[in-house]
Design an enzyme around this catalytic site. Sequence first.
Site, PDB file in Angstrom:
ATOM      1  N   GLU A  89       0.819  -1.212   0.000  1.00 35.13           N
ATOM      2  CA  GLU A  89       0.000   0.000   0.000  1.00 35.13           C
ATOM      3  C   GLU A  89       0.856   1.266   0.000  1.00 35.13           C
ATOM      4  OE1 GLU A  89      -3.415  -1.795   3.006  1.00 35.13           O
ATOM      5  OE2 GLU A  89      -2.277  -0.014   3.568  1.00 35.13           O
ATOM      6  N   CYS A 103       3.024   8.441   1.414  1.00 32.93           N
ATOM      7  CA  CYS A 103       3.517   7.524   2.443  1.00 32.93           C
ATOM      8  C   CYS A 103       3.750   6.187   1.736  1.00 32.93           C
ATOM      9  CB  CYS A 103       2.433   7.405   3.520  1.00 32.93           C
ATOM     10  SG  CYS A 103       2.831   6.207   4.766  1.00 32.93           S
ATOM     11  N   CYS A 110       5.419  -7.168   7.646  1.00 28.74           N
ATOM     12  CA  CYS A 110       6.410  -6.623   8.572  1.00 28.74           C
ATOM     13  C   CYS A 110       6.698  -7.640   9.668  1.00 28.74           C
ATOM     14  CB  CYS A 110       5.890  -5.332   9.193  1.00 28.74           C
ATOM     15  SG  CYS A 110       7.116  -4.508  10.227  1.00 28.74           S
ATOM     16  N   CYS A 114       3.844  -4.945  15.693  1.00 22.97           N
ATOM     17  CA  CYS A 114       3.314  -3.949  16.627  1.00 22.97           C
ATOM     18  C   CYS A 114       1.821  -4.219  16.845  1.00 22.97           C
ATOM     19  CB  CYS A 114       3.521  -2.534  16.078  1.00 22.97           C
ATOM     20  SG  CYS A 114       5.262  -2.133  15.828  1.00 22.97           S
ATOM     21  N   CYS A 117      -1.049  -2.284  14.840  1.00 27.65           N
ATOM     22  CA  CYS A 117      -0.854  -2.096  13.401  1.00 27.65           C
ATOM     23  C   CYS A 117      -1.421  -3.268  12.603  1.00 27.65           C
ATOM     24  CB  CYS A 117       0.640  -1.941  13.131  1.00 27.65           C
ATOM     25  SG  CYS A 117       1.063  -1.939  11.394  1.00 27.65           S
ATOM     26  N   CYS A 332      -1.799   2.149   7.768  1.00 27.47           N
ATOM     27  CA  CYS A 332      -0.947   1.130   7.164  1.00 27.47           C
ATOM     28  C   CYS A 332      -1.504  -0.288   7.289  1.00 27.47           C
ATOM     29  CB  CYS A 332       0.397   1.273   7.855  1.00 27.47           C
ATOM     30  SG  CYS A 332       1.430  -0.116   7.928  1.00 27.47           S
TER      31      CYS A 332
END
Length: 345
Positions: A89, A103, A110, A114, A117, A332
């Site tokens: 994205e 962005c 990832c 986190c 997220c 995100c």
Amino acid sequence: MITIYDTDAIEDIRSRNAVQPHRMKLFRNALFKNSGSWNDALAVLPEEARGDFEKSIIFQCLELAERHDSEVDGASKLIFKTHDGHLIESVVLRPKTGRTSICISSQVGCACYCSFCATGKMGFTRNLTMAEILDQVSQANRMVKPEGRTIRNVVFMGMGEPLLNTEQVLRSLDFMMDPKLFDLAGSRITVSTVGIPEAMELFTQTYPNVHLALSLHSADQEVRQRMMPQARVFPLERIRETLVAASAHGRVMIEYLMLAGVNDRDQDFQALTDYLKGLPVHINLIPYNEFSGSSLRGTPQPEREQFANRLKAAGFDVTLRYSMGSDIAAACGQLVQHKQKDASV
Ligand code: SF4
């Protein structure tokens, strides 16, 4: 196959077709300065060289799979598909006051997990290549060109931890700042990290003019570990040493996502001011884009304002950020997560 970002390979093609350097300058300008189409770029080359350029070079290495335009503000979320079928994205932001920004993502998924997220819930697939990183900017530039806009700011705050893909991210920075290519000022680029000290040190030494943003989110080690498992590897004291060294090159941005009852209490305020005391930082307080699958809730706006005012009264530079693109799941990983779920039912 060669991409338009592979400058050495393109030089070889130039040389074997005996294209004059001034024609190559026009070719590069058509692609990067004027955000032209592939045909615009080919048109400035001698006719006899076009066929070789066309068959040897890939113009776009990402396919634009979806575009979602916000109806409430100037945000557009772009979902790109990589050549091996993964989705990433980017978000184009058109603030009423300010420059057109993008962005961008640096990884597919990832590895940092986190808790707040959507990308962190997907796990890690692979690093993006330099070409895939740059193609997000190129395609966005072509998209906003008919609006009379150019991408002026680039932030690495999309999917992935940029400083766990240091090689490709740093190479992409060279390309973005090259006056012959994207020609973006370093001060218009921000790389955001959860806090990988060695990579932060390499980054600030190599690119002192590019902004570094630390996603701090809590100055309490235990709270931070719950929010960001990566914090176990690099504790706050170690990161503070890095901030002290980085501040020799200028101010560091501190990102602080505000979560109700998690990091917005009195003790969180106290820990934050103690931790940042004496450092030349700028604190961005960020609203939380809630998403299904997470029980976390954002701090309500009046409390965020109060937190910001207390920080200002304590002598810190603070910006209270507002959410953009909330109607298009602009945070995100949210849209890709929805699409992956759709694909699996
Ligand atoms: S917030 Fe950034 S570092 Fe953390 S999981 Fe999401 S993409 Fe990764």
